[in-house]
Design a protein around this motif. Structure first.
Motif, PDB file in Angstrom:
ATOM      1  N   LEU A  79      91.973 100.493 -29.555  1.00 57.14           N
ATOM      2  CA  LEU A  79      92.566 101.486 -29.134  1.00 57.14           C
ATOM      3  C   LEU A  79      92.263 102.742 -29.748  1.00 57.14           C
ATOM      4  CD1 LEU A  79      95.161 102.783 -30.546  1.00 57.14           C
ATOM      5  CD2 LEU A  79      96.366 100.728 -29.743  1.00 57.14           C
ATOM      6  N   LYS A  80      92.563 103.603 -27.666  1.00 52.86           N
ATOM      7  CA  LYS A  80      92.276 104.857 -28.429  1.00 52.86           C
ATOM      8  C   LYS A  80      92.904 106.057 -27.649  1.00 52.86           C
ATOM      9  CE  LYS A  80      88.436 105.222 -24.868  1.00 52.86           C
ATOM     10  NZ  LYS A  80      86.493 105.480 -25.328  1.00 52.86           N
ATOM     11  N   TYR A  81      93.290 107.231 -27.449  1.00 53.65           N
ATOM     12  CA  TYR A  81      93.988 108.004 -26.805  1.00 53.65           C
ATOM     13  C   TYR A  81      93.061 109.092 -26.929  1.00 53.65           C
ATOM     14  CZ  TYR A  81      97.110 111.884 -25.624  1.00 53.65           C
ATOM     15  OH  TYR A  81      97.718 113.210 -24.835  1.00 53.65           O
ATOM     16  N   PHE A  82      92.962 110.285 -25.673  1.00 48.84           N
ATOM     17  CA  PHE A  82      92.574 110.965 -25.927  1.00 48.84           C
ATOM     18  C   PHE A  82      93.158 112.233 -24.773  1.00 48.84           C
ATOM     19  CE2 PHE A  82      90.112 110.315 -21.228  1.00 48.84           C
ATOM     20  CZ  PHE A  82      89.641 108.842 -21.652  1.00 48.84           C
ATOM     21  N   SER A  83      93.870 111.649 -23.616  1.00 49.10           N
ATOM     22  CA  SER A  83      94.470 112.689 -22.695  1.00 49.10           C
ATOM     23  C   SER A  83      95.423 111.218 -22.072  1.00 49.10           C
ATOM     24  CB  SER A  83      93.451 113.062 -21.969  1.00 49.10           C
ATOM     25  OG  SER A  83      92.983 112.108 -21.088  1.00 49.10           O
ATOM     26  N   GLY A  84      96.188 111.621 -20.871  1.00 53.26           N
ATOM     27  CA  GLY A  84      97.809 111.563 -20.796  1.00 53.26           C
ATOM     28  C   GLY A  84      98.264 110.889 -21.277  1.00 53.26           C
ATOM     29  N   ASP A  85      98.693 109.087 -20.748  1.00 49.09           N
ATOM     30  CA  ASP A  85      99.991 108.524 -21.560  1.00 49.09           C
ATOM     31  C   ASP A  85     100.492 108.202 -23.382  1.00 49.09           C
ATOM     32  OD1 ASP A  85     101.614 105.623 -19.976  1.00 49.09           O
ATOM     33  OD2 ASP A  85     102.032 106.860 -21.508  1.00 49.09           O
ATOM     34  N   PRO A  86     100.964 109.436 -23.502  1.00 48.17           N
ATOM     35  CA  PRO A  86     100.966 109.497 -25.041  1.00 48.17           C
ATOM     36  C   PRO A  86     100.858 108.233 -25.579  1.00 48.17           C
ATOM     37  CG  PRO A  86     102.802 110.316 -24.442  1.00 48.17           C
ATOM     38  CD  PRO A  86     102.417 109.495 -22.605  1.00 48.17           C
ATOM     39  N   LEU A  87     101.804 107.052 -25.292  1.00 44.26           N
ATOM     40  CA  LEU A  87     101.664 105.620 -24.947  1.00 44.26           C
ATOM     41  C   LEU A  87     100.350 104.484 -25.130  1.00 44.26           C
ATOM     42  CD1 LEU A  87     103.287 104.216 -26.579  1.00 44.26           C
ATOM     43  CD2 LEU A  87     104.036 102.558 -24.252  1.00 44.26           C
ATOM     44  N   VAL A  88      99.809 104.273 -25.477  1.00 41.96           N
ATOM     45  CA  VAL A  88      98.199 103.314 -25.164  1.00 41.96           C
ATOM     46  C   VAL A  88      98.144 101.864 -25.954  1.00 41.96           C
ATOM     47  CG1 VAL A  88      96.962 105.762 -25.487  1.00 41.96           C
ATOM     48  CG2 VAL A  88      97.596 104.854 -27.409  1.00 41.96           C
ATOM     49  N   LYS A  89      97.965 101.293 -24.776  1.00 43.47           N
ATOM     50  CA  LYS A  89      97.843  99.930 -25.035  1.00 43.47           C
ATOM     51  C   LYS A  89      96.133  99.461 -25.586  1.00 43.47           C
ATOM     52  CE  LYS A  89     101.605  98.837 -22.857  1.00 43.47           C
ATOM     53  NZ  LYS A  89     102.850  98.741 -24.258  1.00 43.47           N
ATOM     54  N   GLY A  90      96.170  98.679 -26.163  1.00 44.70           N
ATOM     55  CA  GLY A  90      95.137  98.591 -26.650  1.00 44.70           C
ATOM     56  C   GLY A  90      94.787  96.758 -27.246  1.00 44.70           C
ATOM     57  N   ILE A  91      93.302  96.136 -27.472  1.00 45.87           N
ATOM     58  CA  ILE A  91      93.414  95.024 -27.805  1.00 45.87           C
ATOM     59  C   ILE A  91      94.058  93.656 -28.115  1.00 45.87           C
ATOM     60  CG2 ILE A  91      90.950  95.124 -27.150  1.00 45.87           C
ATOM     61  CD1 ILE A  91      90.181  94.411 -29.917  1.00 45.87           C
ATOM     62  N   LYS A  92      94.711  92.276 -27.849  1.00 46.99           N
ATOM     63  CA  LYS A  92      95.124  92.048 -28.542  1.00 46.99           C
ATOM     64  C   LYS A  92      97.213  92.367 -29.212  1.00 46.99           C
ATOM     65  CE  LYS A  92      91.668  90.398 -31.559  1.00 46.99           C
ATOM     66  NZ  LYS A  92      90.052  89.631 -32.109  1.00 46.99           N
ATOM     67  N   GLY A  93      96.738  92.510 -27.190  1.00 49.49           N
ATOM     68  CA  GLY A  93      98.630  92.889 -28.367  1.00 49.49           C
ATOM     69  C   GLY A  93      98.842  94.364 -28.308  1.00 49.49           C
TER      70      GLY A  93
END
Lengths: 115, 116
Positions: A48-62
């Motif tokens: 997963l990655k974060y660069f802006s927006g919602d600080p809670l990010v969801k990635g692969i495989k839960g």
């Protein structure tokens, strides 16, 4: 210089246990944050990655991660791990002035999930 | 191809010899990065290419290391007069090179270099 610190070097869990891997970075400017995983015998791949927006990010495989700017943290979580999550996990950051996208990695956390 | 490829997968060389490591990025990816992964140092950035230019070479550890990229595609990392401390897995990654560098870097399988 930017640096990334992963607090847990080796974690052992039983299946169905909850997981949280800590990651802190040193840079105070605009950053892009990543979690990569390396399964045994496989390439590094993005979770997963974060660069802006919602600080809670969801990635692969839960997997999910929360960016907390005030704490310079980007911890990785999974509510219930599986044996197949056994792998090495790397937190990484890019950004800053003259950003070239180069990734600064933490030292990695080896996760072992017991069936 | 579908992903980033690197060759050779393994390279054993003698101290003092030169080696060349090759990376084929994903087609159309303008950005290419070299990293190395070693036991003592973890994953370290070496060099970044945008097209055929290398605007960031800040991670190259010494002047024995050099890299080039041709045709905006294949890249070669050359290590001259190899030393035992050069032993590591050398990883290549490519990305679309989007503004702000928010895009994903896709990694190859790496070349394991052993210097005897």
């Amino acid at each position: 210089a930017q640096s990334v610190s992963q607090h847990n070097h080796h974690v052992i869990l039983s299946e169905a246990a909850s997981l949280e891997l800590g990651c802190n970075y040193s840079y105070g400017g605009t950053v892009n944050l990543f979690w990569y995983v390396q399964y045994p015998g496989q390439h590094l791949q993005l979770l997963l990655k974060y660069f802006s927006g919602d600080p809670l990010v969801k990635g692969i495989k839960g997997f999910e991660a929360e960016f907390i700017k005030s704490k310079f943290s980007f911890n990785l979580r999974k509510p219930s791990v599986q044996w197949s999550d056994t792998a090495e996990y790397f937190c990484a950051v890019s950004g800053g002035s003259g950003n070239t996208g180069k990734l600064i990695f933490g030292q990695g956390t080896t996760l072992q999930v017991k069936p | 191809g579908a992903g980033v490829s690197q060759s050779p997968s393994n390279k054993v060389t003698e101290k003092g010899k030169d080696v060349e490591l090759r990376c084929d990025p994903i087609s159309g990816h303008t950005a290419l990065y070299w990293y190395r992964q070693s036991l003592g140092q973890g994953l370290e950035f070496l060099i970044y290419f945008q097209g055929n230019s290398a605007p960031d070479k800040s991670g190259l550890p010494s002047d024995r290391f050099s890299a080039e990229r041709t045709g905006g595609s294949v890249s070669t990392l050359t290590i001259q007069r190899t030393q035992q401390e050069d032993s590591a897995v050398y990883l290549c990654a490519s990305s679309q090179g989007l503004a702000g560098f928010t895009d994903t870097q896709y990694f190859g399988p790496g070349t394991r270099l052993t210097v005897l």
